[in-house]
Design an enzyme around this catalytic site. Structure first.
Site, PDB file in Angstrom:
ATOM      1  N   GLU A 182      14.921 -15.302  -0.520  1.00 27.02           N
ATOM      2  CA  GLU A 182      15.349 -16.381   0.360  1.00 27.02           C
ATOM      3  C   GLU A 182      14.319 -17.507   0.435  1.00 27.02           C
ATOM      4  OE1 GLU A 182      16.120 -14.701   4.172  1.00 27.02           O
ATOM      5  OE2 GLU A 182      17.427 -13.110   3.385  1.00 27.02           O
ATOM      6  N   ASP A 234       0.830  -1.200   0.000  1.00 26.48           N
ATOM      7  CA  ASP A 234       0.000   0.000   0.000  1.00 26.48           C
ATOM      8  C   ASP A 234       0.867   1.254   0.000  1.00 26.48           C
ATOM      9  OD1 ASP A 234      -2.729   1.180   0.373  1.00 26.48           O
ATOM     10  OD2 ASP A 234      -1.832   1.917   2.228  1.00 26.48           O
TER      11      ASP A 234
END
Length: 556
Positions: free
Chosen positions: A270, A219
């Site tokens: 990751e 956002d």
């Protein structure tokens, strides 16, 4: 496909699913309500996942469901690691996520990093702490101007109306510092120059990634860094409230945000399964927007230039061409979107006859209200074009039913902070957030079984209910199902397009052997006797494409 195989496919590294996905935005409080309290919830979403599987979407994006006082419909977060009781529990979230994955549907969650709720523990600590303290340094506190600090630090105006600064009362009862809030007074902005803020959000990202989410919609992704010195600025009154039409706004699109997203990109990398970041970044040009999706930053950003393009053939051709060029130049897919929870639904917006800046909304006294027949025709045609374009497409809940904007909401039922902060001058976004209809003859049209609804549903929405549209071969719902199925079968989410000439009032191009044409003019457009139609945005006989209509077809 068996559940295990679907999960393995979801986790497959290197698939870069986000490049071509059809992603369905769920506004949780208005999607489905299992508890019957009038507000949608996570168990309600779980109960309707089969409908989304049948629609054919690849992923869902959930607007905020985290703990919040709900001053701005959940975009004021008090706890980033829990579910608001309005929507259920963390166990409900985990069940919804597992059920979505079992159906081959990925899940993206909304993250609100620009600001928190004023009920967040950090802000409550800041109010009790002294000026200059570490607690205050997490937010943007400043001394006021004037002899006694009685004037705000600068002249910035809130997106929701009024000033962008709020003065606090210090712990000893004296008038104190001011804090910045781009949006509502209950939404203080974080100071993203503070490493403690950055580390906290790394932890929040890991919390949700560890639960198995497939990505984040970020956002106000262009608002987290403010210009040094916080210089005075007066916005262009004709520009949208989120700054997309303006250059050099000191609280939008600052260069420092890119460092944040490079850091987040490394963190997501990751994890297995090509987790994705999609930014809400309202910027003045697509070329600038593309800077958010360079290879080491976000994976997607919303194409608001495309969303805000009016029903005009030349401008639509231009924005498609520009989008493919500018996003392609940085190796990113374009995204395509026509509606969301912040804008007038496109089945109404494309037929407006007066200016309506983003965030303005439509209400009973608005000028230039749309003709609903024209609006729906243009909305269906626009979607027929959008779902043929290479890249990722976003749908907003209810658009697959052809829902128009709810324009006649009585004043006493309005909820959007914009309505209150502008004293009713702007209607705001309630009209696109009304709970959607599922069953024509059920209480609340099947939103729940009690008839309760946090915003009133228009009586005429019975004809848009999903059960009605499922039985109508010409319905908007069945149009969407066909478009999504054909898009997948013909791999239209990837590849390139070749422009074709069908006249100045048409948008025409070819995707492999599929021709796509939309008629934005006022006269029928002859396509030729050798056209064999795959899909039409509205049924028509012969080979003359009517106005406000689009089609996919082959030749020969």
């Amino acid at each position: 496909m068996a559940q295990l195989e679907q999960l393995e496919q979801l986790a497959a590294p290197g698939s870069q699913w986000w490049r071509s996905a059809v992603i369905y935005q769920i506004y949780p409080r208005s999607f489905a309500d299992a508890s019957g309290d009038g507000i949608g919830d996570l168990p309600g979403i779980t109960s309707r996942l089969d409908a989304l599987k049948q629609l054919g979407v690849d992923a869902i994006w959930l607007s905020p469901f985290m703990t919040s006082p709900q001053k701005d419909a959940g975009y004021d977060v008090a706890d980033y690691r829990d579910v608001d009781p309005l929507f259920g529990t963390l166990a409900d979230f985990d069940e919804m996520l597992a059920q979505a994955h079992a159906r081959g549907i990925r899940v993206i969650v909304d993250l609100v990093p620009n600001h928190s709720s004023d009920q967040h523990v950090w802000f409550q600590q800041a109010l009790k702490a002294a000026p200059g303290s570490p607690e205050r340094a997490r937010y943007i506190f400043r001394d006021g101007k004037g002899e006694n600090g009685e004037l705000p630090p600068n002249n910035w105006e809130s997106v929701f109306g009024g000033g962008m600064w709020q003065r606090i009362t210090e712990a000893d009862g004296t008038p104190g510092q001011w804090y910045l809030h781009i949006f509502d007074v209950s939404q203080p902005d974080f100071d993203w120059n503070n490493e403690e803020v950055r580390e906290e959000f790394r932890s929040i990202l890991r919390f949700w990634l560890d639960r198995g989410v497939d990505g984040f919609r970020v956002d106000v992704a262009h608002g987290m860094i403010k210009a040094a010195g916080l210089p005075d600025y007066v916005p262009d009154p004709e520009a949208g409230s989120m700054g997309g039409g303006e250059e050099n706004v000191p609280y939008w699109g600052q260069d420092g945000v890119h460092e944040i997203y490079r850091d987040w990109h490394r963190l997501l990398a990751e994890y297995d399964g090509d987790r994705a970041l999609c930014g809400e970044a309202w910027l003045p040009t697509l070329k600038k927007t593309a800077l958010w999706v360079r290879p080491d930053e976000m994976h997607q950003t919303f194409n608001f230039g495309y969303l805000m393009t009016p029903w005009d053939a030349e401008r639509l051709r231009d924005v498609i061409r520009e989008s493919l060029d500018d996003f392609g130049a940085v190796g990113a897919p374009s995204t395509w979107v026509l509606s969301n929870h912040d804008v007038v639904r496109h089945a109404s917006r494309l037929a407006l006859t007066a200016d309506n800046p983003q965030g303005e909304g439509i209400g009973p006294k608005s000028k230039g209200k749309p003709d609903p027949v024209v609006g729906l025709s243009r909305g269906r045609a626009a979607t027929t074009v959008m779902l043929s374009l290479p890249g990722s497409a976003y749908l907003y809940q209810g658009e697959e039913l052809g829902l128009p904007e709810a324009m006649e909401i009585p004043d006493e039922f309005r909820q959007d902070p914009t309505w209150f902060r502008t004293n009713g001058e702007r209607y705001g976004r309630d009209g696109c957030r009304v709970p959607i209809p599922w069953d024509a003859d059920a209480p609340a049209y099947g939103f729940n079984d009690t008839g309760a609804s946090w915003l009133p549903q228009p009586a005429e929405w019975a004809r848009f209910a999903r059960d009605v549209e499922e039985d109508d071969a010409t319905s908007t719902l069945n149009l969407y199902k066909t478009l999504i199925r054909l898009r997948r079968e013909h791999a239209l989410g990837s590849g390139s397009l070749v422009w074709e000439d069908a006249g100045e009032d048409a948008v025409a191009f070819r995707r492999g052997d599929i021709h796509v044409v939309a008629n934005l003019g006022t006269a029928p457009l002859e396509l030729g006797d050798d056209a064999t139609f795959l899909v039409q945005s509205a049924p028509f006989a012969g080979t003359a494409l009517p106005p406000d209509t689009a089609a996919w077809f082959t030749r020969g």
